[in-house]
Design a protein around this motif. Structure first.
Motif, mmCIF file in Angstrom:
data_model
loop_
_atom_site.group_PDB
_atom_site.id
_atom_site.type_symbol
_atom_site.label_atom_id
_atom_site.label_comp_id
_atom_site.label_asym_id
_atom_site.label_seq_id
_atom_site.Cartn_x
_atom_site.Cartn_y
_atom_site.Cartn_z
ATOM 1 N N HIS A 2 -1.569 -8.377 -43.869
ATOM 2 C CA HIS A 2 -2.580 -7.707 -44.703
ATOM 3 C C HIS A 2 -3.327 -6.618 -43.932
ATOM 4 C CE1 HIS A 2 -5.249 -10.572 -42.620
ATOM 5 N NE2 HIS A 2 -6.192 -9.668 -42.846
ATOM 6 N N VAL A 3 -3.052 -6.494 -42.642
ATOM 7 C CA VAL A 3 -3.751 -5.477 -41.834
ATOM 8 C C VAL A 3 -2.913 -4.194 -41.804
ATOM 9 C CG1 VAL A 3 -4.662 -4.881 -39.551
ATOM 10 C CG2 VAL A 3 -4.839 -7.239 -40.395
ATOM 11 N N THR A 4 -3.509 -3.102 -42.273
ATOM 12 C CA THR A 4 -2.840 -1.803 -42.257
ATOM 13 C C THR A 4 -2.949 -1.189 -40.863
ATOM 14 O OG1 THR A 4 -3.415 -1.446 -44.570
ATOM 15 C CG2 THR A 4 -2.882 0.522 -43.287
ATOM 16 N N ILE A 5 -1.844 -0.640 -40.389
ATOM 17 C CA ILE A 5 -1.873 0.106 -39.124
ATOM 18 C C ILE A 5 -1.890 1.599 -39.448
ATOM 19 C CG2 ILE A 5 -0.636 0.695 -37.007
ATOM 20 C CD1 ILE A 5 0.636 -2.090 -37.073
ATOM 21 N N VAL A 6 -2.946 2.261 -39.008
ATOM 22 C CA VAL A 6 -3.008 3.719 -39.101
ATOM 23 C C VAL A 6 -2.698 4.260 -37.706
ATOM 24 C CG1 VAL A 6 -4.478 5.723 -39.579
ATOM 25 C CG2 VAL A 6 -4.798 3.612 -40.895
ATOM 26 N N ALA A 7 -1.666 5.082 -37.597
ATOM 27 C CA ALA A 7 -1.346 5.682 -36.293
ATOM 28 C C ALA A 7 -2.291 6.848 -36.050
ATOM 29 C CB ALA A 7 0.097 6.164 -36.275
ATOM 30 N N ALA A 8 -3.075 6.754 -34.980
ATOM 31 C CA ALA A 8 -3.988 7.845 -34.614
ATOM 32 C C ALA A 8 -3.207 8.812 -33.732
ATOM 33 C CB ALA A 8 -5.201 7.285 -33.876
ATOM 34 N N VAL A 9 -2.806 9.941 -34.303
ATOM 35 C CA VAL A 9 -1.773 10.769 -33.670
ATOM 36 C C VAL A 9 -2.303 12.032 -32.990
ATOM 37 C CG1 VAL A 9 0.018 9.914 -35.223
ATOM 38 C CG2 VAL A 9 -1.243 12.002 -35.825
ATOM 39 N N LYS A 10 -3.618 12.092 -32.750
ATOM 40 C CA LYS A 10 -4.153 13.329 -32.155
ATOM 41 C C LYS A 10 -3.401 13.687 -30.867
ATOM 42 C CE LYS A 10 -8.175 10.897 -30.183
ATOM 43 N NZ LYS A 10 -8.181 9.603 -30.902
ATOM 44 N N THR A 11 -3.124 14.966 -30.714
ATOM 45 C CA THR A 11 -2.371 15.597 -29.599
ATOM 46 C C THR A 11 -0.870 15.261 -29.600
ATOM 47 O OG1 THR A 11 -2.488 13.983 -27.762
ATOM 48 C CG2 THR A 11 -4.457 15.337 -28.117
ATOM 49 N N LYS A 12 -0.420 14.440 -30.539
ATOM 50 C CA LYS A 12 1.007 14.055 -30.526
ATOM 51 C C LYS A 12 1.848 15.030 -31.356
ATOM 52 C CE LYS A 12 0.363 10.773 -27.721
ATOM 53 N NZ LYS A 12 0.976 10.777 -26.388
ATOM 54 N N THR A 13 3.133 15.064 -31.038
ATOM 55 C CA THR A 13 4.008 16.044 -31.685
ATOM 56 C C THR A 13 4.618 15.464 -32.966
ATOM 57 O OG1 THR A 13 5.970 15.256 -30.538
ATOM 58 C CG2 THR A 13 4.654 16.944 -29.419
ATOM 59 N N THR A 14 5.102 16.361 -33.810
ATOM 60 C CA THR A 14 5.729 15.923 -35.055
ATOM 61 C C THR A 14 6.958 15.044 -34.806
ATOM 62 O OG1 THR A 14 4.784 17.804 -36.207
ATOM 63 C CG2 THR A 14 6.668 16.733 -37.259
ATOM 64 N N ASN A 63 -7.483 -0.868 -27.548
ATOM 65 C CA ASN A 63 -8.004 -1.893 -26.635
ATOM 66 C C ASN A 63 -8.717 -3.030 -27.377
ATOM 67 O OD1 ASN A 63 -10.273 -0.500 -27.442
ATOM 68 N ND2 ASN A 63 -11.295 -0.689 -25.469
ATOM 69 N N SER A 64 -8.971 -2.846 -28.652
ATOM 70 C CA SER A 64 -9.873 -3.780 -29.326
ATOM 71 C C SER A 64 -9.353 -4.329 -30.651
ATOM 72 C CB SER A 64 -11.211 -3.075 -29.591
ATOM 73 O OG SER A 64 -11.005 -1.941 -30.416
ATOM 74 N N TYR A 65 -8.124 -3.986 -31.029
ATOM 75 C CA TYR A 65 -7.684 -4.326 -32.384
ATOM 76 C C TYR A 65 -7.597 -5.823 -32.629
ATOM 77 C CZ TYR A 65 -2.875 -4.968 -30.659
ATOM 78 O OH TYR A 65 -1.760 -5.410 -30.012
ATOM 79 N N LYS A 66 -7.261 -6.578 -31.564
ATOM 80 C CA LYS A 66 -7.124 -8.027 -31.788
ATOM 81 C C LYS A 66 -8.460 -8.656 -32.144
ATOM 82 C CE LYS A 66 -3.033 -8.489 -28.917
ATOM 83 N NZ LYS A 66 -2.564 -8.682 -27.540
ATOM 84 N N VAL A 67 -9.488 -8.308 -31.385
ATOM 85 C CA VAL A 67 -10.830 -8.828 -31.672
ATOM 86 C C VAL A 67 -11.325 -8.304 -33.027
ATOM 87 C CG1 VAL A 67 -13.247 -8.724 -30.915
ATOM 88 C CG2 VAL A 67 -11.450 -9.207 -29.260
ATOM 89 N N ALA A 68 -11.041 -7.041 -33.309
ATOM 90 C CA ALA A 68 -11.470 -6.469 -34.592
ATOM 91 C C ALA A 68 -10.855 -7.243 -35.762
ATOM 92 C CB ALA A 68 -11.082 -4.993 -34.660
ATOM 93 N N ILE A 69 -9.584 -7.586 -35.653
ATOM 94 C CA ILE A 69 -8.913 -8.341 -36.723
ATOM 95 C C ILE A 69 -9.530 -9.734 -36.834
ATOM 96 C CG2 ILE A 69 -6.718 -9.391 -37.446
ATOM 97 C CD1 ILE A 69 -5.329 -6.891 -36.163
#
Ligand code: PLP
Length: 225
Positions: A17-29, A200-206
């Motif tokens: 039920h947890v959506t993963i949003v890829a934070a892609v700043k500075t990354k290439t297409t 660094n924090s997604y596990k605790v956030a979930i």
């Protein structure tokens, strides 16, 4: 591990039920396409310039994903954000909400989902609504009155330089705010998303109730600035 292996591993590790949003700043297409090929459905951009470039390069592959604005949005960039994004996670004032709604009349988007960003640790260098429920409620009520906006929840960045355990109380507070917001039962509002947790924090956030994590480094490797 490759980008796609990183994604598949994390996708298997966290609840469905947890959506993963890829934070892609500075990354290439090509890097972003590797994620899309691996099955990611949500991409988050911080900067309008990158958003515009990546959107152009993705072409029709963009139809396979939901594009999230996760960076601070300047008022003069709203038109472009609306053109290339499906949702904005960073509504930080009544003024911004009204400005976005007014621009939607000219775009093809009809109902536009948004989140309110909360500056949960009240850091001076960060944008976002103050961590005070009355302040959040004010922005939420305004959004609920906007014809083209639909409020779906809250997001936070959380303070930098903290261990996941040090972040836990902030995540708890965010969950409480989101639950209180839902109980307001505002019209045209569906509080279903709590966007918090990064590499660094997604596990605790979930553990504390996040159902949308925004992951950069752990999926795509370190950023090149
Ligand atoms: C960069 C960024 C992330 C991801 O950060 P990582 O620590 O690399 O996972 C998440 N959310 C926002 C708003 C960001 O700007």
């Amino acid at each position: 591990m490759s980008i796609s292996e990183n994604y598949i591993k994390i996708r298997q590790e966290i609840p469905s039920h947890v959506t993963i949003v890829a934070a892609v700043k500075t990354k290439t297409t090509p890097e972003i396409l590797e994620l899309i090929d691996a099955g990611i459905k949500d991409i988050g951009e911080n900067y309008i310039q990158e958003l515009e470039q990546v959107s152009g390069e993705l072409g029709t592959r963009k139809n396979e994903i939901t594009m999230h604005m996760i960076g601070h949005l300047q008022s003069n960039k709203i038109n472009k954000a609306l053109k290339y994004c499906d949702t904005i996670q960073t509504i930080d004032s009544v003024k911004k909400a009204i400005a976005i709604n007014n621009k939607i009349e000219n775009s093809s988007k009809i109902i536009f989902p948004v989140l309110i960003s909360v500056n949960i640790a009240e850091e001076t260098a960060k944008h976002g609504v103050a961590p005070d429920f009355e302040e959040i409620q004010k922005v939420a009520e305004c959004i609920s009155q906007q014809k083209y906006l639909k409020l779906e929840g809250l997001m936070t960045l959380g303070p930098f330089g903290h261990t996941p355990e040090q972040l836990r109380p902030y995540f708890k507070k965010m969950k409480q705010f989101n639950d209180k917001l839902r109980l307001l039962n505002l019209p045209n509002t569906e509080i279903k998303t709590l966007s918090m947790g990064m590499s660094n924090s997604y596990k605790v956030a979930i553990e504390e109730g996040s159902n949308m994590v925004r992951l950069g480094t752990i999926l795509l490797g370190p950023r090149n600035y």
